[in-house]
Design a protein around this motif. Structure first.
Motif, PDB file in Angstrom:
ATOM      1  N   HIS A  66       6.250   3.373  -2.134  1.00 26.77           N
ATOM      2  CA  HIS A  66       6.754   2.697  -0.932  1.00 26.77           C
ATOM      3  C   HIS A  66       7.828   1.653  -1.252  1.00 26.77           C
ATOM      4  N   GLN A  67       8.626   1.895  -2.259  1.00 23.41           N
ATOM      5  CA  GLN A  67       9.677   0.940  -2.627  1.00 23.41           C
ATOM      6  C   GLN A  67      10.683   0.715  -1.503  1.00 23.41           C
ATOM      7  N   GLN A  68      10.861   1.696  -0.630  1.00 22.06           N
ATOM      8  CA  GLN A  68      11.856   1.581   0.446  1.00 22.06           C
ATOM      9  C   GLN A  68      11.269   1.041   1.742  1.00 22.06           C
ATOM     10  N   ASP A  69       9.962   0.789   1.786  1.00 20.44           N
ATOM     11  CA  ASP A  69       9.292   0.271   2.983  1.00 20.44           C
ATOM     12  C   ASP A  69       8.791  -1.142   2.693  1.00 20.44           C
ATOM     13  N   PRO A  70       9.606  -2.165   3.020  1.00 17.28           N
ATOM     14  CA  PRO A  70       9.262  -3.531   2.612  1.00 17.28           C
ATOM     15  C   PRO A  70       7.951  -4.055   3.211  1.00 17.28           C
ATOM     16  N   GLU A  71       7.629  -3.674   4.448  1.00 17.82           N
ATOM     17  CA  GLU A  71       6.389  -4.160   5.047  1.00 17.82           C
ATOM     18  C   GLU A  71       5.170  -3.594   4.313  1.00 17.82           C
ATOM     19  N   MET A  72       5.221  -2.304   4.043  1.00 18.76           N
ATOM     20  CA  MET A  72       4.110  -1.672   3.323  1.00 18.76           C
ATOM     21  C   MET A  72       4.021  -2.226   1.902  1.00 18.76           C
ATOM     22  N   LEU A  73       5.160  -2.434   1.277  1.00 18.77           N
ATOM     23  CA  LEU A  73       5.207  -2.972  -0.080  1.00 18.77           C
ATOM     24  C   LEU A  73       4.549  -4.354  -0.128  1.00 18.77           C
ATOM     25  N   LEU A  74       4.878  -5.215   0.828  1.00 14.19           N
ATOM     26  CA  LEU A  74       4.291  -6.558   0.862  1.00 14.19           C
ATOM     27  C   LEU A  74       2.800  -6.506   1.184  1.00 14.19           C
ATOM     28  N   ASP A  75       2.394  -5.588   2.032  1.00 16.67           N
ATOM     29  CA  ASP A  75       0.977  -5.436   2.332  1.00 16.67           C
ATOM     30  C   ASP A  75       0.208  -5.023   1.076  1.00 16.67           C
ATOM     31  N   LEU A  76       0.773  -4.102   0.326  1.00 21.86           N
ATOM     32  CA  LEU A  76       0.139  -3.672  -0.923  1.00 21.86           C
ATOM     33  C   LEU A  76       0.104  -4.810  -1.941  1.00 21.86           C
ATOM     34  N   MET A  77       1.169  -5.586  -2.004  1.00 23.46           N
ATOM     35  CA  MET A  77       1.201  -6.730  -2.919  1.00 23.46           C
ATOM     36  C   MET A  77       0.103  -7.732  -2.560  1.00 23.46           C
ATOM     37  N   TYR A  78      -0.091  -7.945  -1.273  1.00 26.23           N
ATOM     38  CA  TYR A  78      -1.130  -8.862  -0.817  1.00 26.23           C
ATOM     39  C   TYR A  78      -2.512  -8.338  -1.235  1.00 26.23           C
ATOM     40  N   ARG A  79      -2.747  -7.050  -1.019  1.00 33.38           N
ATOM     41  CA  ARG A  79      -4.040  -6.470  -1.383  1.00 33.38           C
ATOM     42  C   ARG A  79      -4.276  -6.549  -2.886  1.00 33.38           C
ATOM     43  N   ILE A  80      -3.225  -6.361  -3.674  1.00 35.00           N
ATOM     44  CA  ILE A  80      -3.370  -6.466  -5.128  1.00 35.00           C
ATOM     45  C   ILE A  80      -3.685  -7.911  -5.515  1.00 35.00           C
ATOM     46  N   ALA A  81      -2.973  -8.864  -4.916  1.00 35.34           N
ATOM     47  CA  ALA A  81      -3.241 -10.285  -5.197  1.00 35.34           C
ATOM     48  C   ALA A  81      -4.690 -10.624  -4.845  1.00 35.34           C
TER      49      ALA A  81
END
Length: 143
Positions: A66-81
């Motif tokens: 999802h490198q091209q989908d910034p909202e999904m990317l940030l959601d995944l980053m949040y879940r990883i954090a």
């Protein structure tokens, strides 16, 4: 284990996701089948760890997709954090990465929220390590 998984998934292009998942399942099976430890909290602790590692692995792999989908990317980053709650250094790293992504997109309030969360995390751990009255007590001080 968590830091090793993070390093492996984040830096290696040659790792096999299926083999890694099978390895996690094997660890879980051994913990569940160990007769000497069956009545202890160990099998449940291993299950929690394997579940957390599985979620981190899944979210990290999804990030690459999802490198091209910034909202999904940030959601995944949040879940990883969130998955790194037991590893403050890695959680701090992911919060700072999120702040950077938000700043790139001009979402300054969200970036600030990530940085305040980072500061609260650092204050919480400093409070646990040192008894200094001049330091904030922890996350509560940042509400």
């Amino acid at each position: 284990v968590t830091m090793s998984l993070s390093s492996l998934v984040g830096t290696s292009t040659k790792f096999n996701e299926e083999h890694l998942r099978r390895s996690l399942k094997t660890i879980l099976t051994y913990a569940e089948d160990d007769l000497e430890l069956r009545d202890s909290p160990f099998p449940e602790q291993v299950q929690d760890l394997v579940f957390n590692l599985h979620m981190i692995l899944t979210d990290t792999v999804k990030m690459k997709e999802h490198q091209q989908d910034p909202e999904m990317l940030l959601d995944l980053m949040y879940r990883i954090a969130k998955g790194y709650q037991n590893s403050p250094d890695l959680r701090l790293t992911w919060l700072q990465n999120m702040a950077g992504k938000h700043s790139e997109r001009g979402n300054h309030a969200e970036a600030a929220h990530c940085l305040v969360h980072s500061a609260a995390l650092v204050a919480e751990y400093l409070n646990m390590l040192e008894d200094c009255r001049y330091l904030p007590i922890g996350c509560v001080s940042f509400q």
